[in-house]
Design an enzyme around this catalytic site. Structure first.
Site, PDB file in Angstrom:
ATOM      1  N   CYS A  15       0.832  -1.198   0.000  1.00  0.00           N
ATOM      2  CA  CYS A  15       0.000   0.000   0.000  1.00  0.00           C
ATOM      3  C   CYS A  15       0.867   1.249   0.000  1.00  0.00           C
ATOM      4  O   CYS A  15       2.095   1.184   0.041  1.00  0.00           O
ATOM      5  CB  CYS A  15      -0.923   0.009   1.226  1.00  0.00           C
ATOM      6  SG  CYS A  15      -0.010   0.067   2.786  1.00  0.00           S
ATOM      7  N   CYS A  18       3.392   1.608   2.763  1.00  0.00           N
ATOM      8  CA  CYS A  18       4.642   0.862   2.531  1.00  0.00           C
ATOM      9  C   CYS A  18       5.597   1.702   1.696  1.00  0.00           C
ATOM     10  O   CYS A  18       6.802   1.771   1.972  1.00  0.00           O
ATOM     11  CB  CYS A  18       4.359  -0.455   1.815  1.00  0.00           C
ATOM     12  SG  CYS A  18       3.283  -1.592   2.710  1.00  0.00           S
ATOM     13  N   CYS A  82      45.063 -13.794 -18.638  1.00  0.00           N
ATOM     14  CA  CYS A  82      45.737 -14.449 -17.511  1.00  0.00           C
ATOM     15  C   CYS A  82      44.970 -14.191 -16.225  1.00  0.00           C
ATOM     16  O   CYS A  82      43.956 -13.494 -16.199  1.00  0.00           O
ATOM     17  CB  CYS A  82      47.175 -13.945 -17.373  1.00  0.00           C
ATOM     18  SG  CYS A  82      47.281 -12.187 -16.937  1.00  0.00           S
ATOM     19  N   CYS A  85      44.258 -10.623 -15.163  1.00  0.00           N
ATOM     20  CA  CYS A  85      43.099 -10.018 -15.834  1.00  0.00           C
ATOM     21  C   CYS A  85      41.817 -10.333 -15.068  1.00  0.00           C
ATOM     22  O   CYS A  85      40.959  -9.470 -14.874  1.00  0.00           O
ATOM     23  CB  CYS A  85      42.971 -10.545 -17.258  1.00  0.00           C
ATOM     24  SG  CYS A  85      44.392 -10.228 -18.313  1.00  0.00           S
ATOM     25  N   ASP A 504      18.057 -41.644   1.975  1.00  0.00           N
ATOM     26  CA  ASP A 504      16.646 -41.939   2.195  1.00  0.00           C
ATOM     27  C   ASP A 504      16.302 -43.212   1.423  1.00  0.00           C
ATOM     28  O   ASP A 504      16.662 -43.350   0.254  1.00  0.00           O
ATOM     29  CB  ASP A 504      15.795 -40.772   1.694  1.00  0.00           C
ATOM     30  CG  ASP A 504      14.312 -41.039   1.877  1.00  0.00           C
ATOM     31  OD1 ASP A 504      13.886 -41.240   3.021  1.00  0.00           O
ATOM     32  OD2 ASP A 504      13.593 -41.053   0.859  1.00  0.00           O
ATOM     33  N   ASP A 697      14.699 -37.808  -2.533  1.00  0.00           N
ATOM     34  CA  ASP A 697      13.937 -37.471  -3.742  1.00  0.00           C
ATOM     35  C   ASP A 697      12.570 -36.885  -3.467  1.00  0.00           C
ATOM     36  O   ASP A 697      11.850 -36.548  -4.391  1.00  0.00           O
ATOM     37  CB  ASP A 697      13.772 -38.719  -4.622  1.00  0.00           C
ATOM     38  CG  ASP A 697      12.806 -39.725  -4.016  1.00  0.00           C
ATOM     39  OD1 ASP A 697      12.644 -39.727  -2.769  1.00  0.00           O
ATOM     40  OD2 ASP A 697      12.212 -40.505  -4.774  1.00  0.00           O
ATOM     41  N   ASP A 701      12.194 -34.447   1.924  1.00  0.00           N
ATOM     42  CA  ASP A 701      13.653 -34.520   1.992  1.00  0.00           C
ATOM     43  C   ASP A 701      14.295 -33.144   1.845  1.00  0.00           C
ATOM     44  O   ASP A 701      15.492 -32.994   2.109  1.00  0.00           O
ATOM     45  CB  ASP A 701      14.199 -35.430   0.883  1.00  0.00           C
ATOM     46  CG  ASP A 701      13.776 -36.880   1.054  1.00  0.00           C
ATOM     47  OD1 ASP A 701      13.585 -37.297   2.210  1.00  0.00           O
ATOM     48  OD2 ASP A 701      13.627 -37.581   0.038  1.00  0.00           O
TER      49      ASP A 701
END
Length: 809
Positions: A15, A18, A82, A85, A504, A697, A701
């Site tokens: 708003c 804010c 190099c 750089c 797991d 997976d 987890d």
């Protein structure tokens, strides 16, 4: 510095209050002017006097209760040669107001920049002021691949041309000056035919053609760097070769300025330095091209066209025109153009680019296909589900490129050294020349020149700059070919240090496709059990529902359902109260299962997962579900143990079931009856005992994956799990972990070898170039040999990194 205007995304504003709050917070920061916040675009614009003020703005916005958003951008950087750089470009970018982090990579010639409202133009300008060229880098694509391949080919072609021209000009120069030392008769012939003074004039012409023709690149970049007080490799070559040429020119055209004993020419040294360094750069460019071959092979898997059904006809369209929802037709021998879901047909797909496994996989209606895989036999019709940058292949490419552009923790030490390396070398060269002038034998001036130039040439930091990023590039590219994607570069180093792997069980050690194996007790309850389980998201619930439907059972309506994570569920089905879960859950409800406990224990001993079923508050049945162990798991566990890893199985199963499965796999450490929230605590505890990786997976987890030193996700798992991990196994089984750990360790060994060579080379040969062996052995290092050794050091480092392409798990 002049004020810089920044435009910063801010999250959390809802708003006008804010907006006012954020504006006040920004305006209160010293060195900030003209603050303006826009609610519609959620951005704050302001001017800052310095980089510190920009960082203070971000902190002020956070204190006000809002979130400044960092933006990540990649830039391609041209002109770096190099490690010095790299350090200079990084320092230039970090000085831009709003930049919070910058990582520059010599091997990939890219810069990864994070910042708060920084305009790309500001980065490009800062890099230009440092003497280099920057441009926004596009994401991985076939078009960008072609552009980069063409640019590298043009660079190699230019280097080859310049090397050949320089060699053609240097050869007669070398014969004129050095031929007489090798074959005395040649010296007399030159003196008799053209005269030594005329020979010097000719040498001057040839050497000048080399330095200001093919060697102009060193002059063009080297001298401006010196004038800016930021010398690099080009400056060392320009200074070294230029000093030899200038000294020789004075000897040739103004010999009276030099003592009689110092009237020598070193035109051949100046030309040979340029020629040999050009040859070294050519070999280095070709080697760097091979280092990025893996990602180019992945990019080549992207199709250029797709055959789609539109307007009642099948037509071939550019891949860029493909949209999600298109119906794609795939014929035998073609690559799948994008990700999708099969509608009809059957085909064998080679998914080795994705998984590293060479065995083709059958795909039919309902299966998912991945762009870049190859139809070896059969044909399909499938619906495109993801296109462009959303495809799995595009995401793999983005992750691999991100990892290749990253810097490992070990690189931080190298960066600190190389930033000051060139100025220190120039100081050593000056001290060398001074020492020979004061203490050396006659001709002192000539000795001072030769040894000072040798120090300048031999100590180029190219090898140090390439030691780490080239190994990372080859290692991560090879990993992707083996079905292992490092999402973050530092995971490459951390994974090699891991000593504990927590795994797991479900979907990692096992196939993740459980089946109902037993119903003991009241078997007529299966429809009620399946109905209750149909509301559950537990991976084993689907097996029970699937078994009931396969038997043709009708599932009654579920009137009420409650999931109890880690314990089971309760539901009201067809007027009955039903509870399904663990012994712990039944004990909490004071439901006795004495009569069925023996059966539950027997099933657990067979490696199956038993569930107790209570109907209307009384023990009614025991059901068991088994998730078959993956065929590759026993071999993978053996490989991990051979690597010295301590494997810990983490399972929500009851202890007897977990122990039975662990016994089949040779795993001795088990954490059983684990609730989802417990995985995080287990990983935290294991980390106290040593560096720990966690493999999982599922959604539950994700916290453990994030908490581990290295989180490893199965690529067939959930997006949440993969986003929380640093390493993704596209193959979907434990074999990939052994590959990843082995490759990580091989890459780190390779990096250590490269760094040792790069630093040992300089530590050993700089004193030799300065003349340290002359008092004891009468040996001096020619600048020509110094140039050859310098070029070979970089080629050695890159070639050593290329050995990783042959890594086999």
């Amino acid at each position: 510095m002049s004020n810089a205007t920044l435009s910063l995304p801010v999250e959390g504003m809802t708003c006008a209050s804010c907006v006012a709050r954020v504006e006040r917070a920004i305006s209160a920061v010293p060195g900030v002017h003209d603050a303006s916040v826009n609610l519609a675009s959620n951005r704050a614009s302001f001017s800052v006097e310095n980089a510190e003020a920009a960082k203070a703005v971000a902190a002020a916005i956070t204190r006000a209760g809002y979130e400044p958003v960092e933006e990540a951008r990649d830039f391609s950087i041209a002109g770096m040669t190099c490690a010095s750089c790299v350090a200079r470009v990084e320092r230039a970018i970090l000085a831009v107001p709003g930049v919070t982090a910058a990582s520059v990579n010599l091997a990939t010639e890219r810069a990864a920049v994070r910042g708060l409202g920084v305009a790309p133009a500001a980065i490009i300008a800062a890099v230009a002021r440092a003497g280099y060229e920057a441009a926004p880098a596009e994401g991985a694509s076939a078009a960008r691949l072609e552009e980069e391949t063409a640019r590298r080919a043009a660079e190699e072609s230019a280097l080859l041309r310049d090397t050949l021209i320089a060699a053609a000009l240097t050869l007669p120069l070398f014969l004129l000056e050095m031929g007489g030392h090798i074959v005395p008769a040649l010296h007399h012939t030159i003196d008799h035919v053209i005269g030594m003074r005329n020979a010097w004039y000719l040498e001057f012409v040839l050497a000048s053609a080399v330095l200001f023709g093919p060697g102009w690149r060193f002059q063009r970049h080297g001298w401006p760097g010196l004038l800016r007080g930021a010398p690099d490799m080009n400056a060392l070559v320009a200074l070294g070769a230029g000093a030899a040429w200038a000294y020789s020119a004075v000897s040739t055209f103004a010999p009276a300025l030099l003592p009689d004993t110092a009237r020598h020419v070193y035109f051949e040294a100046a030309a040979m330095i340029v020629t040999l360094i050009l040859a070294g750069r050519l070999m280095e460019a070709r080697s760097k091209g091979r280092a990025s071959a893996a990602i180019r092979r992945l990019m080549h898997l992207q199709s250029r066209t797709a055959r789609v059904e539109r307007d009642g006809a099948t037509q071939e369209i550019p891949i860029e025109s493909l949209i999600a929802g298109d119906i794609v037709v795939l014929r035998p021998g073609e690559r799948v153009p994008t990700d999708g879901e099969v509608l009809d047909g059957s085909a064998m797909l080679d998914e080795s680019m994705l998984t590293g496994e060479p065995v083709p996989v059958r795909k039919q209606a309902g299966d998912r296909v991945t762009g870049g895989t190859l139809a070896t036999t059969g044909g399909l019709r499938f619906r495109a589900t993801a296109v462009g940058g959303e495809t799995v292949l595009a995401q793999i490419l983005a992750m691999v490129e991100g990892a290749q552009a990253a810097k490992l923790p070990i690189q931080a030490v190298v960066d600190r050294i190389t930033l000051w390396f060139v100025p220190v070398v120039m100081g050593i060269a000056a001290l060398t020349a001074l020492a020979w002038l004061v203490l050396g034998p006659e001709p002192r001036l000539a000795h001072a020149l030769v040894n000072g130039v040798a120090v300048l040439i031999i100590a180029c930091p190219c090898a140090m700059g390439l030691a780490t990023p080239t190994s990372i590039m080859v290692g991560t590219g090879r990993a992707a070919e083996l079905g292992v994607v490092f999402r973050r570069g530092d995971a490459l180093q951390q994974l090699g240090e891991v000593s504990i792997l927590a795994v797991d069980k479900t979907g990692t050690l096992t196939e993740g496709h459980p089946k109902l194996t037993d119903v003991i007790g009241d078997t007529t309850l299966l429809p009620l059990i399946a109905a209750a389980e149909s509301r559950s998201e537990h991976p084993l619930a689907a097996a029970i529902v699937s078994a009931a439907r396969e038997q043709g059972l009708t599932l009654p309506e579920v009137e009420r359902f409650e999931a109890l994570p880690g314990r089971g569920l309760t539901a009201r089905v067809a007027g009955h109260e039903i509870a399904i879960g663990s012994a712990r859950m039944m004990a909490e409800r004071n439901i006795g299962f004495e009569a069925l406990e023996t059966e539950a224990a027997r099933l657990a001993g067979l490696g199956r997962t038993p569930f107790l079923v209570a109907l209307d508050g009384k023990a009614a049945a025991v059901i068991a579900v088994a998730d078959p162990i993956r065929a590759s798991t026993p071999g993978a566990i053996a490989a991990l143990r051979a690597l010295g890893l301590r494997v810990v199985m983490v399972s929500g199963d009851n202890r007897r079931t977990a122990e039975a499965i662990a016994a089949q796999l040779g795993i001795t450490e088990i954490r059983a009856e684990v609730l989802p929230a417990d995985k995080l605590n287990i990983v935290s505890a294991l980390r106290q005992e040593g560096p720990t990786a966690f493999l999982g997976d599922g959604i539950n987890d994700a916290p453990a994956l994030a908490a581990a030193d290295v989180g490893i996700a199965i690529g067939t798992g959930t997006d949440v799990a993969m986003e929380s991990a640093q390493v993704v196994l596209m193959g979907g089984d434990l074999t990939g972990v052994a590959r990843a750990v082995g490759l990580s360790r091989a890459t780190m060994r390779n990096i250590h070898q490269n760094l040792f060579w790069a630093f040992a080379y300089n530590a050993a040969l700089v004193p030799v170039a300065a003349g340290a062996l002359y008092p004891v052995a009468g040996v001096l290092l020619s600048p020509v040999l110094a140039a050859a050794a310098m070029g070979l050091s970089s080629v050695f480092v890159v070639t050593n990194a290329l050995r990783l392409r042959r890594f086999a798990a």
